[in-house]
Motif scaffolding. Structure first.
Motif, short mmCIF file in Angstrom:
data_model
loop_
_atom_site.label_atom_id
_atom_site.label_comp_id
_atom_site.label_asym_id
_atom_site.label_seq_id
_atom_site.Cartn_x
_atom_site.Cartn_y
_atom_site.Cartn_z
N LYS A 1 -2.28 6.76 7.89
CA LYS A 1 -1.07 7.56 7.74
C LYS A 1 -0.22 7.03 6.58
O LYS A 1 0.31 7.81 5.77
CB LYS A 1 -0.28 7.53 9.04
CG LYS A 1 1.08 8.22 9.00
CD LYS A 1 0.97 9.71 8.82
CE LYS A 1 2.33 10.38 9.00
NZ LYS A 1 2.30 11.80 8.58
N LYS B 1 0.26 11.12 -1.24
CA LYS B 1 0.81 12.48 -1.36
C LYS B 1 2.16 12.46 -2.09
O LYS B 1 2.46 13.35 -2.89
CB LYS B 1 0.95 13.12 0.01
CG LYS B 1 -0.37 13.43 0.71
CD LYS B 1 -1.05 14.66 0.14
CE LYS B 1 -2.27 15.04 0.96
NZ LYS B 1 -2.88 16.32 0.58
N ALA B 2 2.96 11.42 -1.82
CA ALA B 2 4.25 11.30 -2.53
C ALA B 2 4.03 11.05 -4.01
O ALA B 2 4.77 11.58 -4.85
CB ALA B 2 5.07 10.17 -1.91
N TYR C 1 -1.93 7.96 3.33
CA TYR C 1 -1.80 9.41 3.11
C TYR C 1 -0.41 9.76 2.59
O TYR C 1 -0.26 10.47 1.58
CB TYR C 1 -2.08 10.12 4.44
CG TYR C 1 -2.12 11.63 4.37
CD1 TYR C 1 -3.31 12.30 4.10
CD2 TYR C 1 -0.97 12.40 4.60
CE1 TYR C 1 -3.37 13.69 4.06
CE2 TYR C 1 -1.02 13.79 4.56
CZ TYR C 1 -2.22 14.43 4.29
OH TYR C 1 -2.27 15.80 4.25
N ASP C 2 0.61 9.26 3.27
CA ASP C 2 1.98 9.59 2.87
C ASP C 2 2.29 9.05 1.48
O ASP C 2 2.95 9.71 0.67
CB ASP C 2 2.97 9.03 3.89
CG ASP C 2 2.92 9.75 5.23
OD1 ASP C 2 2.33 10.85 5.29
OD2 ASP C 2 3.45 9.21 6.22
N ASP C 3 1.82 7.84 1.20
CA ASP C 3 2.09 7.22 -0.09
C ASP C 3 1.44 8.00 -1.22
O ASP C 3 2.07 8.31 -2.24
CB ASP C 3 1.60 5.78 -0.09
CG ASP C 3 1.80 5.09 -1.42
OD1 ASP C 3 2.95 4.89 -1.82
OD2 ASP C 3 0.79 4.78 -2.09
#
Length: 419
Positions: free
Chosen positions: A231, A238-239, A234-236
């Motif tokens: 997670k 996508k940012a 993924y978040d990193d």
């Protein structure tokens, strides 16, 4: 319709488990048996996988001959040539291969993949890597391995040149690139395929690797072992994609997963235990040391703890993953080596189709991935088991397609067409 996960089939000649070649059902000559490779690609297509994927290394992976002969991964086709054969024997599944930016030229690589893309009807993809092995460096006259950051600086320029060569507007005429590492004058002279350009895959998880992926990639393969780590990655990323001015939905993040599946949990565990029993200590240790680019394990007691390791110029993110797991689970060197030999640091699942689907669904619906790069322990058996058992369970839950959406890799992945 709710979102559905994307699936890649990571094809390794005998399987991803280091001892897969010793399994009674394994094909000993799988690495040089084109009929075997065609058969497993067709199985992936029967399972409606988005793509099949081949890694590559331009050198024998283990310097010691007595160990290389036991690992099977040292023997195999050059993957772009192999994909041409698979293109002629499949219709829908995407065809992705690794080619290093360290020991190739962008024009030649762009031309080879553009040709594969055209002859396959728009199903080609390039997995961009930087070579992290001293063995590979020695095969190309290099004076040792380039520093990690230098490799990625070269890779960034390499990716930019390839993107310009694949741009439909630059297929003929000149591009006049003069950079730090490369000079390229002309376009390819090859028309675009129905998908516009091959899909670009990236697998680096270091900081510079994430930046490169965010700017240039369509798909990211990653090794993560926990939901929280997946997670966070993924978040990193996508940012970073958004910060690069791109649509985050146009980058698909697909962690590796190595499932062993059967109709009962007991049968699945017995299948895995059988494979684990086939790992000689010296082979498991050699594989681990190779990936960690270290000789610090030599002579240490196998039942003792993992030592602290100095950062290497090799696969830095994989090194940290192994160290973190050994500390988190209190594993000895032998236990780390045996675990690593099963999936080389990737997420491992053992159980029934429902068990496997539960775990995949939790990561997918929890926003930790867009799908998975499936790494069967041995071929053809474990790919057959996944297609016959897990795929129907995912379909029943509405998590995976029941028919291909299109005829190109980009269409099936839900990616935009360049140009």
């Amino acid at each position: 319709m709710s979102a559905q996960m994307k699936l890649g089939a990571f094809l390794m000649p005998t399987g991803h488990h280091i001892a897969a070649w010793r399994h009674p059902q394994a094909a000993a000559d799988a690495g040089i048996n084109v009929d075997h490779m065609i058969a497993i690609a067709r199985t992936a297509e029967r399972g409606l996988f988005d793509l099949v994927f081949f890694e590559d290394a331009a050198g024998v992976r283990e310097a010691r001959v007595e160990l290389a002969s036991q690992a099977a991964r040292s023997i195999g086709f050059e993957p772009i040539s192999l994909l041409a054969a698979l293109a002629a024997n499949t219709q829908n599944v995407g065809l992705v291969a690794t080619a290093s930016s360290s020991y190739n030229e962008p024009y030649a690589l762009a031309r080879a993949f553009a040709t594969l893309d055209l002859v396959s009807g728009g199903r080609a993809g390039w997995n961009l890597v930087t070579s992290a092995s001293e063995i590979e460096a020695a095969n190309f006259g290099a004076q040792g391995l380039r520093a990690h950051r230098d490799r990625y600086a070269k890779a960034s320029e390499f990716a930019d040149v390839v993107a310009r060569l694949w741009d439909p507007a630059n297929r003929t005429g000149t591009i006049a690139h003069e950079g730090e590492s490369f000079m390229v004058a002309q376009g390819l002279g090859i028309p675009a395929s129905p998908q516009g350009a091959p899909v670009v895959v990236q697998a680096g998880s270091s900081d510079v690797g994430r930046d490169l992926a965010a700017r240039t990639a369509d798909v990211v393969f990653v090794a993560t072992q926990t939901f929280d780590a997946a997670k966070a990655f993924y978040d990193d990323v996508k940012a970073r994609v958004k910060a690069a001015g791109r649509n985050p939905d146009h980058l698909k993040i697909m962690p590796g997963v190595s499932p062993v599946v059967a109709r009962t949990r007991e049968e699945a565990q017995a299948k895995f235990d059988e494979l684990q029993a086939l790992i000689p200590d010296e082979v498991g240790l050699a594989l681990l040391a190779s990936y960690l680019a270290t000789d610090a394990l030599d002579g240490l007691p196998l039942d003792g703890p993992m030592p602290d390791l100095k950062a290497s110029e090799g696969m830095q993110s994989r090194q940290q993953l192994v160290i973190d797991q050994s500390r988190r689970e209190g594993l000895s060197i032998r236990q780390v080596a045996q675990h690593f030999a099963g999936a080389r640091g990737h997420w491992r699942l053992i159980g029934t189709a429902a068990d496997i689907a539960d775990e995949l669904e939790a990561w997918f619906t929890g926003g930790a991935c867009d799908g998975f790069n499936v790494m069967p322990a041995f071929f053809p058996g474990e790919l057959d088991s996944f297609v016959d058992l897990v795929i129907p369970e995912l379909q029943r839950r509405g998590l995976f397609r029941t028919a291909y959406e299109g005829s190109t890799l980009r269409a099936n992945l839900g990616l935009a067409t360049p140009g």
